[in-house]
Design a protein around this motif. Sequence first.
Motif, PDB file in Angstrom:
ATOM      1  N   MET A  98       2.389 -49.922  10.726  1.00  0.00           N
ATOM      2  CA  MET A  98       1.339 -50.936  10.588  1.00  0.00           C
ATOM      3  C   MET A  98       0.476 -50.932  11.841  1.00  0.00           C
ATOM      4  SD  MET A  98       1.760 -55.029   9.833  1.00  0.00           S
ATOM      5  CE  MET A  98       2.789 -54.659   8.418  1.00  0.00           C
ATOM      6  N   SER A  99      -0.834 -51.014  11.680  1.00  0.00           N
ATOM      7  CA  SER A  99      -1.709 -51.026  12.834  1.00  0.00           C
ATOM      8  C   SER A  99      -1.630 -52.373  13.527  1.00  0.00           C
ATOM      9  CB  SER A  99      -3.151 -50.719  12.414  1.00  0.00           C
ATOM     10  OG  SER A  99      -3.761 -51.849  11.864  1.00  0.00           O
ATOM     11  N   THR A 100      -2.230 -52.450  14.701  1.00  0.00           N
ATOM     12  CA  THR A 100      -2.154 -53.678  15.488  1.00  0.00           C
ATOM     13  C   THR A 100      -3.445 -54.486  15.402  1.00  0.00           C
ATOM     14  OG1 THR A 100      -2.873 -52.446  17.446  1.00  0.00           O
ATOM     15  CG2 THR A 100      -0.493 -52.695  17.103  1.00  0.00           C
ATOM     16  N   ALA A 157     -10.480 -49.579   3.242  1.00  0.00           N
ATOM     17  CA  ALA A 157     -11.611 -48.950   3.929  1.00  0.00           C
ATOM     18  C   ALA A 157     -12.642 -49.981   4.362  1.00  0.00           C
ATOM     19  CB  ALA A 157     -12.259 -47.907   3.016  1.00  0.00           C
ATOM     20  N   ASP A 158     -12.719 -51.090   3.628  1.00  0.00           N
ATOM     21  CA  ASP A 158     -13.641 -52.172   3.976  1.00  0.00           C
ATOM     22  C   ASP A 158     -13.076 -53.104   5.043  1.00  0.00           C
ATOM     23  OD1 ASP A 158     -15.486 -51.195   2.203  1.00  0.00           O
ATOM     24  OD2 ASP A 158     -15.150 -52.714   0.660  1.00  0.00           O
ATOM     25  N   GLY A 159     -11.867 -52.820   5.519  1.00  0.00           N
ATOM     26  CA  GLY A 159     -11.283 -53.581   6.614  1.00  0.00           C
ATOM     27  C   GLY A 159     -10.276 -54.635   6.230  1.00  0.00           C
ATOM     28  N   VAL A 194       1.182 -45.436  -1.387  1.00  0.00           N
ATOM     29  CA  VAL A 194      -0.129 -46.052  -1.193  1.00  0.00           C
ATOM     30  C   VAL A 194      -0.196 -46.733   0.179  1.00  0.00           C
ATOM     31  CG1 VAL A 194      -1.771 -47.743  -2.091  1.00  0.00           C
ATOM     32  CG2 VAL A 194      -0.411 -46.369  -3.680  1.00  0.00           C
ATOM     33  N   VAL A 195       0.862 -47.456   0.519  1.00  0.00           N
ATOM     34  CA  VAL A 195       0.926 -48.125   1.822  1.00  0.00           C
ATOM     35  C   VAL A 195       0.825 -47.105   2.946  1.00  0.00           C
ATOM     36  CG1 VAL A 195       2.448 -49.401   3.384  1.00  0.00           C
ATOM     37  CG2 VAL A 195       2.170 -50.153   1.014  1.00  0.00           C
ATOM     38  N   ALA A 196       1.578 -46.010   2.830  1.00  0.00           N
ATOM     39  CA  ALA A 196       1.567 -44.986   3.878  1.00  0.00           C
ATOM     40  C   ALA A 196       0.187 -44.383   4.041  1.00  0.00           C
ATOM     41  CB  ALA A 196       2.591 -43.904   3.546  1.00  0.00           C
ATOM     42  N   ALA A 197      -0.528 -44.182   2.934  1.00  0.00           N
ATOM     43  CA  ALA A 197      -1.871 -43.607   3.011  1.00  0.00           C
ATOM     44  C   ALA A 197      -2.826 -44.548   3.732  1.00  0.00           C
ATOM     45  CB  ALA A 197      -2.382 -43.290   1.611  1.00  0.00           C
ATOM     46  N   VAL A 198      -2.718 -45.838   3.437  1.00  0.00           N
ATOM     47  CA  VAL A 198      -3.568 -46.824   4.124  1.00  0.00           C
ATOM     48  C   VAL A 198      -3.258 -46.847   5.612  1.00  0.00           C
ATOM     49  CG1 VAL A 198      -4.062 -49.284   4.375  1.00  0.00           C
ATOM     50  CG2 VAL A 198      -3.906 -48.271   2.085  1.00  0.00           C
ATOM     51  N   GLN A 199      -1.993 -46.869   5.948  1.00  0.00           N
ATOM     52  CA  GLN A 199      -1.592 -46.916   7.352  1.00  0.00           C
ATOM     53  C   GLN A 199      -2.002 -45.647   8.094  1.00  0.00           C
ATOM     54  OE1 GLN A 199       2.593 -47.750   6.988  1.00  0.00           O
ATOM     55  NE2 GLN A 199       2.280 -49.963   6.884  1.00  0.00           N
ATOM     56  N   GLY A 255      -5.308 -45.842   9.484  1.00  0.00           N
ATOM     57  CA  GLY A 255      -5.517 -46.880  10.487  1.00  0.00           C
ATOM     58  C   GLY A 255      -5.564 -48.287   9.948  1.00  0.00           C
ATOM     59  N   GLY A 256      -5.270 -48.459   8.658  1.00  0.00           N
ATOM     60  CA  GLY A 256      -5.317 -49.782   8.051  1.00  0.00           C
ATOM     61  C   GLY A 256      -3.967 -50.470   8.045  1.00  0.00           C
ATOM     62  N   GLN A 257      -3.974 -51.691   7.542  1.00  0.00           N
ATOM     63  CA  GLN A 257      -2.747 -52.479   7.423  1.00  0.00           C
ATOM     64  C   GLN A 257      -2.388 -52.634   5.950  1.00  0.00           C
ATOM     65  OE1 GLN A 257      -2.443 -55.877  10.504  1.00  0.00           O
ATOM     66  NE2 GLN A 257      -4.562 -55.872   9.827  1.00  0.00           N
ATOM     67  N   ALA A 258      -1.132 -52.421   5.618  1.00  0.00           N
ATOM     68  CA  ALA A 258      -0.701 -52.544   4.228  1.00  0.00           C
ATOM     69  C   ALA A 258       0.780 -52.863   4.175  1.00  0.00           C
ATOM     70  CB  ALA A 258      -0.992 -51.262   3.447  1.00  0.00           C
ATOM     71  N   LEU A 259       1.161 -53.498   3.085  1.00  0.00           N
ATOM     72  CA  LEU A 259       2.536 -53.928   2.847  1.00  0.00           C
ATOM     73  C   LEU A 259       2.807 -53.823   1.359  1.00  0.00           C
ATOM     74  CD1 LEU A 259       5.144 -55.581   3.776  1.00  0.00           C
ATOM     75  CD2 LEU A 259       3.827 -57.619   3.133  1.00  0.00           C
ATOM     76  N   ALA A 260       3.985 -53.343   0.965  1.00  0.00           N
ATOM     77  CA  ALA A 260       4.365 -53.274  -0.444  1.00  0.00           C
ATOM     78  C   ALA A 260       5.237 -54.468  -0.803  1.00  0.00           C
ATOM     79  CB  ALA A 260       5.115 -51.985  -0.735  1.00  0.00           C
TER      80      ALA A 260
END
Length: 248
Positions: free
Chosen positions: A1-3, A31-33, A50-55, A58-63
């Motif tokens: 997860m990004s900071t 991509a929109d933040g 999907v979460v791994a791709a977002v992370q 550089g994004g934040q994601a959680l399943a």
Amino acid sequence: MSTTDTSTTRVALVTGGSGGIGRAVVQRLAADGFAVVVHYAGNRARADEVVAAVQASGGQALAVGGDVADETAMTAAFDAATAAFGGVDVVVNTAGIMILGPVASFDLDDLDRMHRTNIRGTFVVAQLAANRLRPGGALINFSTSVVRTQFPAYAAYVASKAAVEGMTLILARELRGKDITVNVVAPGPTATPLFLNGKDEQTVQNLANAVPLERLGQPEDIAETVAFLAGPARWVNGQVIYTNGGLA
């Protein structure tokens, strides 16, 4: 997860976020933040991808998992989003199932199963969103353009999605004064596994040709409309947006 600072990051919960349209929505909002909560019903591995791709971008994601028709499970999903990111600003309710067949011979068990997910599931998520979205938020439910086109064999599915439209447009009026928009996206023929399953090549081509742009929609086409409703479209409220390339 990004900071990334979650105090200023908008947060989106996407039900069915590991599916065709849901995945595209997750990727576009990330991509929109947005920090994105990727909901799944049964396939944790696909949601984790999907979460791994977002992370990785550089994004934040959680399943989060759970049956959308189970209010306890979905309360837990909202709780997880709040614990991770501080709250929820946007809910995109793409979760749904489609079973086709003529009215005269349609299996009533299939009818009940589809309506449980598509109607009760949408209602459960909408109820939670109505109580938990932050001011400036948006709820985006999903219908289908077949509500207008009336293709044979879609009656049971259309019945569930017409119900989604009705409850959504009423909820938009019920949330007066809360600064929360409530809209429906109604895709036309879109190249997803849900749509393509069980259709032969000629059927798919005929549906593509029915669209003035002479192609099937792509999940990214639908995600573009969702991004508009989730972000800048603060004066669009209580509407059904037919995202279908001009299909009648």
